[in-house]
Motif scaffolding. Sequence first.
Motif, PDB file in Angstrom:
ATOM      1  N   SER A   1       0.859  -1.181   0.000  1.00 15.55           N
ATOM      2  CA  SER A   1       0.000   0.000   0.000  1.00 15.55           C
ATOM      3  C   SER A   1       0.894   1.229   0.000  1.00 15.55           C
ATOM      4  N   GLY A   2       0.302   2.381  -0.335  1.00 15.56           N
ATOM      5  CA  GLY A   2       1.021   3.633  -0.214  1.00 15.56           C
ATOM      6  C   GLY A   2       1.435   4.295  -1.503  1.00 15.56           C
ATOM      7  N   GLY A   3       1.182   3.673  -2.635  1.00 16.73           N
ATOM      8  CA  GLY A   3       1.542   4.309  -3.883  1.00 16.73           C
ATOM      9  C   GLY A   3       0.636   5.474  -4.209  1.00 16.73           C
ATOM     10  N   GLY A   4       0.957   6.190  -5.274  1.00 17.09           N
ATOM     11  CA  GLY A   4       0.124   7.300  -5.681  1.00 17.09           C
ATOM     12  C   GLY A   4       0.851   8.248  -6.595  1.00 17.09           C
ATOM     13  N   LEU A   5       0.256   9.410  -6.768  1.00 15.12           N
ATOM     14  CA  LEU A   5       0.799  10.462  -7.624  1.00 15.12           C
ATOM     15  C   LEU A   5       1.436  11.530  -6.736  1.00 15.12           C
ATOM     16  N   VAL A   6       2.658  11.907  -7.079  1.00 13.15           N
ATOM     17  CA  VAL A   6       3.366  12.918  -6.298  1.00 13.15           C
ATOM     18  C   VAL A   6       4.167  13.799  -7.239  1.00 13.15           C
ATOM     19  N   GLN A   7       4.361  15.037  -6.866  1.00 12.77           N
ATOM     20  CA  GLN A   7       5.154  15.949  -7.676  1.00 12.77           C
ATOM     21  C   GLN A   7       6.645  15.697  -7.472  1.00 12.77           C
TER      22      GLN A   7
END
Length: 121
Positions: free
Chosen positions: A7-13
């Motif tokens: 868990s913990g993935g996503g979109l980041v700048q």
Amino acid sequence: QVQLVESGGGLVQPGGSLRLFCAASGSIVSIDYMAWYRQAPGKQRELVALMTTGGSRNYADSVKGRFTISRDNAKNTVSLQMNGLRPEDTGDYYCNAGVVPAAGSGVYNYWGQGTQVTVSS
């Protein structure tokens, strides 16, 4: 049977941070190593970081000084703190573990399903 759930993935700048988490469950006598791999689009899966039960850590050169792997041996979990993220860190991140699933057995390699990390502005 052994399961690894990330868990913990996503979109980041770019320049941002993410923390990935993986929990191992099922038939586990002991865990020899836990690691994170990643696979970028069109590229082979590569080792990002690995940590042994004894506490030894190995990192890919591209993430040294930016990523930190840590484990909770009692809870069979591993996390990856990712700081200073770059677009080239984009990919699917997979949890990996070398598990002894039964007394007297050898070490078997298991994979999670993966979690996506996208670094983009």
